[in-house]
Enzyme design. Sequence first.
Site, PDB file in Angstrom:
ATOM      1  N   TYR A  65       0.830  -1.221   0.000  1.00 40.08           N
ATOM      2  CA  TYR A  65       0.000   0.000   0.000  1.00 40.08           C
ATOM      3  C   TYR A  65       0.857   1.261   0.000  1.00 40.08           C
ATOM      4  CZ  TYR A  65      -4.347  -2.485   0.089  1.00 40.08           C
ATOM      5  OH  TYR A  65      -5.401  -3.273  -0.297  1.00 40.08           O
ATOM      6  N   ASN A 100     -12.509   2.147  -7.404  1.00 41.52           N
ATOM      7  CA  ASN A 100     -11.121   2.583  -7.235  1.00 41.52           C
ATOM      8  C   ASN A 100     -10.907   3.247  -5.880  1.00 41.52           C
ATOM      9  OD1 ASN A 100     -10.862   1.670  -9.791  1.00 41.52           O
ATOM     10  ND2 ASN A 100     -10.840   3.680 -10.761  1.00 41.52           N
ATOM     11  N   HIS A 117     -15.022   0.521  -2.555  1.00 40.36           N
ATOM     12  CA  HIS A 117     -13.915  -0.238  -1.956  1.00 40.36           C
ATOM     13  C   HIS A 117     -12.995   0.627  -1.096  1.00 40.36           C
ATOM     14  CE1 HIS A 117     -14.429  -3.530  -5.308  1.00 40.36           C
ATOM     15  NE2 HIS A 117     -15.361  -3.592  -4.370  1.00 40.36           N
ATOM     16  N   CYS A 128      -9.147   0.875  18.131  1.00 40.34           N
ATOM     17  CA  CYS A 128     -10.269   1.733  18.564  1.00 40.34           C
ATOM     18  C   CYS A 128     -11.238   2.040  17.416  1.00 40.34           C
ATOM     19  CB  CYS A 128      -9.751   3.033  19.186  1.00 40.34           C
ATOM     20  SG  CYS A 128      -9.029   4.176  17.992  1.00 40.34           S
ATOM     21  N   CYS A 146      -1.922   4.458  15.479  1.00 37.58           N
ATOM     22  CA  CYS A 146      -2.958   5.389  15.938  1.00 37.58           C
ATOM     23  C   CYS A 146      -2.476   6.057  17.225  1.00 37.58           C
ATOM     24  CB  CYS A 146      -4.217   4.577  16.215  1.00 37.58           C
ATOM     25  SG  CYS A 146      -5.595   5.467  16.912  1.00 37.58           S
ATOM     26  N   THR A 186     -13.493  -1.884 -16.011  1.00 38.23           N
ATOM     27  CA  THR A 186     -13.476  -2.912 -14.956  1.00 38.23           C
ATOM     28  C   THR A 186     -13.615  -4.292 -15.589  1.00 38.23           C
ATOM     29  OG1 THR A 186     -14.574  -3.820 -12.999  1.00 38.23           O
ATOM     30  CG2 THR A 186     -15.958  -2.523 -14.475  1.00 38.23           C
TER      31      THR A 186
HETATM   32  C1  BJW Z   1      -9.066  -0.478 -19.654  1.00 36.26           C
HETATM   33  C2  BJW Z   1      -7.980   0.346 -19.805  1.00 36.26           C
HETATM   34  C3  BJW Z   1      -8.221   1.554 -20.441  1.00 36.26           C
HETATM   35  C4  BJW Z   1      -7.275  -1.344 -18.778  1.00 36.26           C
HETATM   36  N1  BJW Z   1      -9.435   1.848 -20.861  1.00 36.26           N
HETATM   37  N2  BJW Z   1     -10.264  -0.193 -20.111  1.00 36.26           N
HETATM   38  C5  BJW Z   1     -17.636 -16.426  -5.988  1.00 36.26           C
HETATM   39  C6  BJW Z   1     -18.632 -15.821  -6.733  1.00 36.26           C
HETATM   40  C7  BJW Z   1     -19.036 -14.515  -6.454  1.00 36.26           C
HETATM   41  C8  BJW Z   1     -18.440 -13.795  -5.440  1.00 36.26           C
HETATM   42  C9  BJW Z   1     -17.447 -14.391  -4.703  1.00 36.26           C
HETATM   43  C10 BJW Z   1     -17.057 -15.698  -4.965  1.00 36.26           C
HETATM   44  N3  BJW Z   1     -16.064 -16.018  -4.093  1.00 36.26           N
HETATM   45  C11 BJW Z   1     -15.827 -14.936  -3.302  1.00 36.26           C
HETATM   46  C12 BJW Z   1     -16.675 -13.952  -3.659  1.00 36.26           C
HETATM   47  C13 BJW Z   1     -16.758 -12.606  -3.077  1.00 36.26           C
HETATM   48  C14 BJW Z   1     -15.614 -11.700  -3.483  1.00 36.26           C
HETATM   49  C15 BJW Z   1     -15.412 -11.775  -4.988  1.00 36.26           C
HETATM   50  O1  BJW Z   1     -16.074 -11.104  -5.763  1.00 36.26           O
HETATM   51  N4  BJW Z   1     -14.478 -12.589  -5.433  1.00 36.26           N
HETATM   52  C16 BJW Z   1     -14.266 -12.819  -6.870  1.00 36.26           C
HETATM   53  C17 BJW Z   1     -12.855 -12.371  -7.262  1.00 36.26           C
HETATM   54  C18 BJW Z   1     -14.501 -14.270  -7.127  1.00 36.26           C
HETATM   55  N5  BJW Z   1     -16.009 -10.366  -3.069  1.00 36.26           N
HETATM   56  C19 BJW Z   1     -15.741  -9.918  -1.842  1.00 36.26           C
HETATM   57  O2  BJW Z   1     -15.134 -10.577  -1.039  1.00 36.26           O
HETATM   58  C20 BJW Z   1     -16.315  -8.569  -1.478  1.00 36.26           C
HETATM   59  N6  BJW Z   1     -17.006  -8.635  -0.242  1.00 36.26           N
HETATM   60  C21 BJW Z   1     -18.044  -9.429  -0.055  1.00 36.26           C
HETATM   61  O3  BJW Z   1     -18.531 -10.098  -0.939  1.00 36.26           O
HETATM   62  O4  BJW Z   1     -18.525  -9.392   1.221  1.00 36.26           O
HETATM   63  C22 BJW Z   1     -19.583 -10.245   1.594  1.00 36.26           C
HETATM   64  C23 BJW Z   1     -19.812 -10.072   3.075  1.00 36.26           C
HETATM   65  C24 BJW Z   1     -21.056  -9.676   3.515  1.00 36.26           C
HETATM   66  C25 BJW Z   1     -21.273  -9.519   4.880  1.00 36.26           C
HETATM   67  C26 BJW Z   1     -20.241  -9.746   5.794  1.00 36.26           C
HETATM   68  C27 BJW Z   1     -18.987 -10.120   5.340  1.00 36.26           C
HETATM   69  C28 BJW Z   1     -18.771 -10.281   3.967  1.00 36.26           C
HETATM   70  C29 BJW Z   1     -15.196  -7.555  -1.304  1.00 36.26           C
HETATM   71  C30 BJW Z   1     -14.456  -7.296  -2.556  1.00 36.26           C
HETATM   72  C31 BJW Z   1     -13.298  -6.337  -2.271  1.00 36.26           C
HETATM   73  C32 BJW Z   1     -12.399  -6.125  -3.476  1.00 36.26           C
HETATM   74  N7  BJW Z   1     -11.248  -5.409  -3.060  1.00 36.26           N
HETATM   75  C33 BJW Z   1     -10.252  -5.012  -4.035  1.00 36.26           C
HETATM   76  C34 BJW Z   1      -9.070  -4.363  -3.280  1.00 36.26           C
HETATM   77  C35 BJW Z   1      -9.472  -2.978  -2.766  1.00 36.26           C
HETATM   78  C36 BJW Z   1      -8.353  -2.304  -2.044  1.00 36.26           C
HETATM   79  C37 BJW Z   1      -7.170  -2.049  -2.927  1.00 36.26           C
HETATM   80  O5  BJW Z   1      -7.265  -1.310  -3.928  1.00 36.26           O
HETATM   81  O6  BJW Z   1      -6.120  -2.604  -2.616  1.00 36.26           O
HETATM   82  O7  BJW Z   1     -10.829  -4.098  -4.962  1.00 36.26           O
HETATM   83  S1  BJW Z   1      -9.677  -6.349  -5.080  1.00 36.26           S
HETATM   84  C38 BJW Z   1      -9.525  -5.372  -6.525  1.00 36.26           C
HETATM   85  O8  BJW Z   1     -10.480  -5.823  -7.538  1.00 36.26           O
HETATM   86  C39 BJW Z   1      -9.973  -3.959  -6.122  1.00 36.26           C
HETATM   87  C40 BJW Z   1     -10.774  -3.531  -7.332  1.00 36.26           C
HETATM   88  O9  BJW Z   1     -11.637  -2.462  -6.990  1.00 36.26           O
HETATM   89  C41 BJW Z   1     -11.474  -4.795  -7.735  1.00 36.26           C
HETATM   90  C42 BJW Z   1     -11.956  -4.809  -9.156  1.00 36.26           C
HETATM   91  O10 BJW Z   1     -10.900  -4.729 -10.061  1.00 36.26           O
HETATM   92  P1  BJW Z   1     -11.070  -3.846 -11.378  1.00 36.26           P
HETATM   93  O11 BJW Z   1     -11.204  -2.427 -11.026  1.00 36.26           O
HETATM   94  O12 BJW Z   1     -12.124  -4.412 -12.228  1.00 36.26           O
HETATM   95  O13 BJW Z   1      -9.606  -4.002 -12.040  1.00 36.26           O
HETATM   96  P2  BJW Z   1      -9.059  -5.186 -12.974  1.00 36.26           P
HETATM   97  O14 BJW Z   1      -7.591  -5.056 -12.984  1.00 36.26           O
HETATM   98  O15 BJW Z   1      -9.623  -6.487 -12.625  1.00 36.26           O
HETATM   99  O16 BJW Z   1      -9.630  -4.820 -14.431  1.00 36.26           O
HETATM  100  C43 BJW Z   1      -9.200  -3.691 -15.145  1.00 36.26           C
HETATM  101  C44 BJW Z   1     -10.001  -3.647 -16.445  1.00 36.26           C
HETATM  102  O17 BJW Z   1      -9.699  -2.433 -17.120  1.00 36.26           O
HETATM  103  C45 BJW Z   1      -9.675  -4.801 -17.431  1.00 36.26           C
HETATM  104  O18 BJW Z   1     -10.910  -5.344 -17.896  1.00 36.26           O
HETATM  105  C46 BJW Z   1      -8.927  -4.092 -18.577  1.00 36.26           C
HETATM  106  O19 BJW Z   1      -9.210  -4.661 -19.847  1.00 36.26           O
HETATM  107  C47 BJW Z   1      -9.483  -2.701 -18.487  1.00 36.26           C
HETATM  108  N8  BJW Z   1      -8.605  -1.641 -18.958  1.00 36.26           N
HETATM  109  N9  BJW Z   1      -6.865  -0.295 -19.224  1.00 36.26           N
HETATM  110  C48 BJW Z   1     -10.423   0.890 -20.714  1.00 36.26           C
HETATM  111  N10 BJW Z   1      -7.193   2.433 -20.625  1.00 36.26           N
HETATM  112 ZN    ZN Z   2      -6.786   3.674  17.832  1.00 35.99          ZN
END
Ligand code: BJW
Ligand code: ZN
Length: 241
Positions: A65, A100, A117, A128, A146, A186
Site C-alpha cells: 500500500y 477505485n 472499496h 479503537c 494510531c 473494470t
Molecule cells: C481499460 C484500460 C483503459 C485497462 N481503458 N479499459 C464467488 C462468486 C461470487 C463472489 C465471490 C465468490 N467467491 C468470493 C466472492 C466474493 C468476493 C469476490 O467477488 N471474489 C471474486 C474475485 C470471485 N467479493 C468480496 O469478497 C467482497 N465482499 C463481499 O462479498 O462481502 C460479503 C460479506 C457480507 C457480509 C459480511 C462479510 C462479507 C469484497 C471485494 C473487495 C475487493 N477489493 C479489491 C481491493 C481494494 C483495495 C485495494 O485497492 O487494494 O478491490 S480487489 C480489486 O479488484 C480492487 C478492485 O476495486 C477490484 C476490481 O478490479 P477492477 O477495477 O475491475 O480491475 P481489474 O484489474 O480487474 O480490471 C481492469 C479492467 O480495465 C480490465 O478489464 C482491462 O481490460 C481494463 N482496462 N486499461 C479501458 N485504458
Molecule cells: Zn486507535
Amino acid sequence: MNIAEARTWIAQARSVAVLTGAGISAESGLPTFRGPGGLWRNFRPEELATPEAFRRDPQLVWEWYDWRRSVHAKCEPNAGHRALAEFEQRVQEFLLITQNVDSLHERAGSRRVVHLHGSLWRLRCMVCGGEEENTQVPLDPLPPRCACGGMLRPDVVWFGEPLPQAAMERALQAAYSADVFLVAGTSSVVYPAAALPHVAKQHGARVIEVNLETTEMSAMADITLRGKCGELLPQLLPADF
Ligand code: BJW
Ligand code: ZN
C-alpha cells in the site's frame, strides 16, 4: 462499436449511473489489478488484499500500500475522469460509482461519487476503530500507529469484507433508477460491484460497456465499446455540451 447510438441514449437519459474500475486510471499511470503490471514483487492482488494476509504479515501488506500511495501521489486525472466529471453537469440524475481507491475522480471535478472499496488516503485503527485522513508519502513508521497505540490499516475493502453500507445502498438506488448504466474500465469479476449492471438491466436500464477487452459482462451489455476510457468517454458526451 456504436458510439453515436450510445451518445444518443446518454443525451436522452434522465438518470445515468456509471461504474468505474482500475482501467480508467490506467492511462494516469496506475497499474490495474489483473492486467500487465498488476503484480507487485510476484504477489497477485488476491494474495495481499485480504484480512488474512494482513494478519499474517502486516509489514508486507503495508509495503504494497505504501508503494501504491507513492505511485498515486504522482498521478493526475486523465481525459476519461474529466469526461465523467462533465457528465455530472449535464445529466439530471447522475451517480458515479467507483471501485477505485484513488481520488482521481474527485480531482477531475466529480462530486457525486461513491467509493465501494474505500480509499487509499484514509487509515483505520485496528484497536479503537478511529479513522484519519493521511496523505504522508512514504509513511513513517510503517505500519503506521494510531494515537491509542493500535496499528492502523488502510481503510479499504478486502476480499471477504462487507462493502460500506451507505455507499452500496446509494449504488443500488442508482442502479434501480438508471436509464443508462455505463461500465468503464473494470474486469467485472469482483462482486457485489459486478452485480450492479445486471441489477440496472433488470430494472430497465440500457447497459454500455467501455473496455479495452471483452469482459465477464460484455455479453449482457447492450453496446460494447472497445478502446481506452480516455479516448471513448469524451466521445460519449452529448454533442451540444
Ligand atoms: C481499460 C484500460 C483503459 C485497462 N481503458 N479499459 C464467488 C462468486 C461470487 C463472489 C465471490 C465468490 N467467491 C468470493 C466472492 C466474493 C468476493 C469476490 O467477488 N471474489 C471474486 C474475485 C470471485 N467479493 C468480496 O469478497 C467482497 N465482499 C463481499 O462479498 O462481502 C460479503 C460479506 C457480507 C457480509 C459480511 C462479510 C462479507 C469484497 C471485494 C473487495 C475487493 N477489493 C479489491 C481491493 C481494494 C483495495 C485495494 O485497492 O487494494 O478491490 S480487489 C480489486 O479488484 C480492487 C478492485 O476495486 C477490484 C476490481 O478490479 P477492477 O477495477 O475491475 O480491475 P481489474 O484489474 O480487474 O480490471 C481492469 C479492467 O480495465 C480490465 O478489464 C482491462 O481490460 C481494463 N482496462 N486499461 C479501458 N485504458
Ligand atoms: Zn486507535
